[in-house]
Design an enzyme around this catalytic site. Sequence first.
Site, PDB file in Angstrom:
ATOM      1  N   GLU A 102     -62.783   9.547  82.052  1.00  0.00           N
ATOM      2  CA  GLU A 102     -63.811   8.607  81.586  1.00  0.00           C
ATOM      3  C   GLU A 102     -65.229   9.157  81.735  1.00  0.00           C
ATOM      4  O   GLU A 102     -66.107   8.857  80.924  1.00  0.00           O
ATOM      5  CB  GLU A 102     -63.702   7.275  82.327  1.00  0.00           C
ATOM      6  CG  GLU A 102     -62.500   6.429  81.937  1.00  0.00           C
ATOM      7  CD  GLU A 102     -61.261   6.742  82.765  1.00  0.00           C
ATOM      8  OE1 GLU A 102     -61.254   7.757  83.500  1.00  0.00           O
ATOM      9  OE2 GLU A 102     -60.283   5.962  82.682  1.00  0.00           O
ATOM     10  N   PHE A 144     -55.814  -6.768  91.390  1.00  0.00           N
ATOM     11  CA  PHE A 144     -55.439  -5.389  91.077  1.00  0.00           C
ATOM     12  C   PHE A 144     -56.477  -4.760  90.146  1.00  0.00           C
ATOM     13  O   PHE A 144     -56.820  -5.320  89.121  1.00  0.00           O
ATOM     14  CB  PHE A 144     -54.051  -5.352  90.420  1.00  0.00           C
ATOM     15  CG  PHE A 144     -53.653  -3.964  90.001  1.00  0.00           C
ATOM     16  CD1 PHE A 144     -53.439  -2.974  90.961  1.00  0.00           C
ATOM     17  CD2 PHE A 144     -53.525  -3.634  88.672  1.00  0.00           C
ATOM     18  CE1 PHE A 144     -53.091  -1.682  90.585  1.00  0.00           C
ATOM     19  CE2 PHE A 144     -53.182  -2.344  88.284  1.00  0.00           C
ATOM     20  CZ  PHE A 144     -52.958  -1.365  89.246  1.00  0.00           C
ATOM     21  N   GLN A 145     -56.969  -3.607  90.542  1.00  0.00           N
ATOM     22  CA  GLN A 145     -57.969  -2.845  89.789  1.00  0.00           C
ATOM     23  C   GLN A 145     -59.276  -3.607  89.585  1.00  0.00           C
ATOM     24  O   GLN A 145     -59.991  -3.364  88.625  1.00  0.00           O
ATOM     25  CB  GLN A 145     -57.406  -2.369  88.450  1.00  0.00           C
ATOM     26  CG  GLN A 145     -56.319  -1.310  88.642  1.00  0.00           C
ATOM     27  CD  GLN A 145     -55.969  -0.555  87.387  1.00  0.00           C
ATOM     28  OE1 GLN A 145     -56.068  -1.076  86.292  1.00  0.00           O
ATOM     29  NE2 GLN A 145     -55.555   0.693  87.557  1.00  0.00           N
ATOM     30  N   LYS A 148     -60.736  -9.739  81.055  1.00  0.00           N
ATOM     31  CA  LYS A 148     -59.615  -9.573  80.142  1.00  0.00           C
ATOM     32  C   LYS A 148     -59.384 -10.836  79.300  1.00  0.00           C
ATOM     33  O   LYS A 148     -59.181 -10.758  78.084  1.00  0.00           O
ATOM     34  CB  LYS A 148     -58.347  -9.239  80.929  1.00  0.00           C
ATOM     35  CG  LYS A 148     -57.170  -8.909  80.044  1.00  0.00           C
ATOM     36  CD  LYS A 148     -56.018  -8.307  80.825  1.00  0.00           C
ATOM     37  CE  LYS A 148     -54.880  -7.965  79.866  1.00  0.00           C
ATOM     38  NZ  LYS A 148     -53.761  -7.309  80.543  1.00  0.00           N
TER      39      LYS A 148
END
Lengths: 605, 170
Positions: free
Chosen positions: A73, A135-136, A185
Amino acid sequence: MLTCEPLKSYEEGCGLNEEEMNMKLTGAQVIWETIIQQGTNVVFGYPGGAILPTYDALVDYQDRVHHVLVRHEENAALAADAYFRATGKVGVCMATSGPGATNLVTGLANAMMDSSAVVAITGQVASYLVGSDAFQETDVTGVTLPITKHNYLVMDVNELPQVMAEAFYIARSGRPGPVLVDICKDVQQKMVDYEPIASVQMRGYRAIKPHGRQDIPALLQRAKELIDHARRPIILAGQGIKHGNAHEEFRAFVEKSGIPVATTLLGIGVLSEDHPLNLRMMGMHGEAYVNQAIANADLLIALGMRFDDRVTGNLKTYAKNARVIHVDIDAAEINKNVPADVGIVASVKDVLRELTPMIEKRSYPAWMEQINEWRADTQARDVLNVALPDDMLLAPHVMRAIWEETKGECTICTDVGQHQMWETQYFQHTRKNQLITSGGLGTMGFALPAAIGAKFGRPDDEVWAIAGDGGFQMSIPELATVMQEKLDIKIAIINNNFLGMVRQWQELMHNHRYSAVEMWTPDFVKLAQAYGMCGLRATNIKEAREVIRRAREHKGPVLIEFVVEKETNVFPMIQPGKSLNEMTRRPIQPAALGGGMEFMKEKAR
Amino acid sequence: MLIDRIEARKNPTKHTLVALVENKPGVLNRVASLMRRRNFNIESLAVGTTEDPTVSRMTIVIDASRTNAALVERNLYKLVNVIDVQDVTDLPTVVRELALIKVRVSDAQHRGEIKQIADMFQSRVVDVAKESVIIEVTGEEQKVDSILNVLQDYGILEVVRTGRIAMTRG
Ligand SMILES: Cc1ncc(C[n+]2csc(CCOP(=O)(O)OP(=O)(O)O)c2C)c(N)n1
């Protein structure tokens, strides 16, 4: 232009009637619509869970925007940065949440330091999970706060169209910079009424926010008077001239005023280097005559540059007898490092349009004669004066050979280190924005991803990446991107088996104590071949010219390893804490040859 | 360095800046982060809402012997959420600070004396307990300093000060 028509894959399954479909887009679609509307058609990115809905929507936009799958990235951000520098269009990079987003950090810091307009889009965990260490999940807006011009966390899809438009506007206006938009998201999945946003009105943000109330006519008048009275003036030209697209106005000003120009590293390319008034680069590794001219000037006209410590040396002794006119679009730069007698917060273009007609046409024969005397001394010390033995290659000779072979008709992306400085010294830049390099942050690993970004921006141009063996090893994975995208890029690795610039500092300032700078390197030619790329090697000047020619004839990417003398130093050099006129110089050449190939130092008078 | 040179020219050791900022989450963090990153020295920072619920107002006092107020002002301007910044140091302003001071009282006589002191400073006793009282004082910084000075002898248990807030006159 933009259509709000439903896309096939969304028609099914989302349970909306036709009318609703005509007005509604998902957050993911809004992202792509905005990118396209803003005129960017390449996105550098890497997918992952939290950005998945956006990648899903990409399938329906592939005919209008090209996604480049990088291998890390960081390189997406660096490529986006170079894309901006090559085109003037906002560079866009994309990553998933957590590790994907944190991998962007170096690239964003690079864009911040060099004022590149970049929009980074990152996925974030669903809005109802934010703050829960899901998570993440990483606080990406927190992490990037000091290295972005602005950033957003979008938790409500209704804000997304506005935020996306603002992000592009902020990135490219005023002093350009990176803007990060972190998008949950679920926001990417939800539907929103979408209408393209034609203009952005923000309460606080104005592209130029002058400090206090400036009396511009009075400031210009004062600047004119300083120019009228100067006998040894010099223009310090920076990247602000490029960003303001003021090349024409700048040349007109230079030619009418007759004042010689020194450029910063990022200012290279604001005026052709074969222009008689362009003295070329100033600063730590600027040629001695340029720094001597600045040290002895009685007027500095600083345009779109920020008096970085790499160009000023010791501030206490910097241009002691000079008055200073400073023009910058960023008010915070005026009086930051060097006090200005006249400080104008405005775009260089606007200022020069007004100022050029006010001044008289002049020339400075005595001053130029003095500068030329210094220049002759510099030229007598040129490393290129040395006739090299057959078994030896020096990096400066490689730079000169690339310049001569390409006739300067190419875009160059360099990495960071000695080779970067030799490139500035031995390549004559005659084209606009020809050199793309990491200035403010000095990011190793920049050259290859930058060349990828630049090639997308200038597909018809010959693009060279020039890197040291150290920096190149930080970006090797991107060879795969080059192959996957079939990019015709010429990659030059200057291999001295050292972290050259650090070794130079250790030699000069740490008494030759070489700590952690010796570098084992792979067989770069075989490495190229492993990636399916043409690989070439040169160990002397004849071979060097030969491989450059062959690389240029070859249609497709080529990697060339130039095996150079290991311990050559970049001179001149202003050592830290020293003044402009206390440069460590090259000895007069070719006397150096007698003393072996040790290009030692000698104090400037 | 430069900062010293510029500061030597002006004298006041404190500068008061008033910033109007968008009332959005994280804006205080942006301002604080800017100060930290640029190594600016803040004396006090007071934030509150204004007549417009979408706008907050910050009064920022800079230690001008160590930090160039003009640079702070210009850097604040760069923040996207900052609407306006004004250095009000040399303007006619009303400047106030509020402090709550908890003082030990050992007997009724002390309590009477402390009440008198509070009156003299045009401040109020706002809480009375068995062994302590709380005094609320507003005014310019020096006034708060003075009452603290006088109350010192009685035994100050706790002090909280808001930091300066400022508004230009007229
Ligand atoms: C990411 C990163 N890490 C470390 C440095 C410090 N640094 C500056 S120049 C340099 C050496 C570069 O060596 P190389 O890439 O071989 O190029 P050369 O100087 O030999 O031309 C290093 C380590 C940096 N600029 N960037």
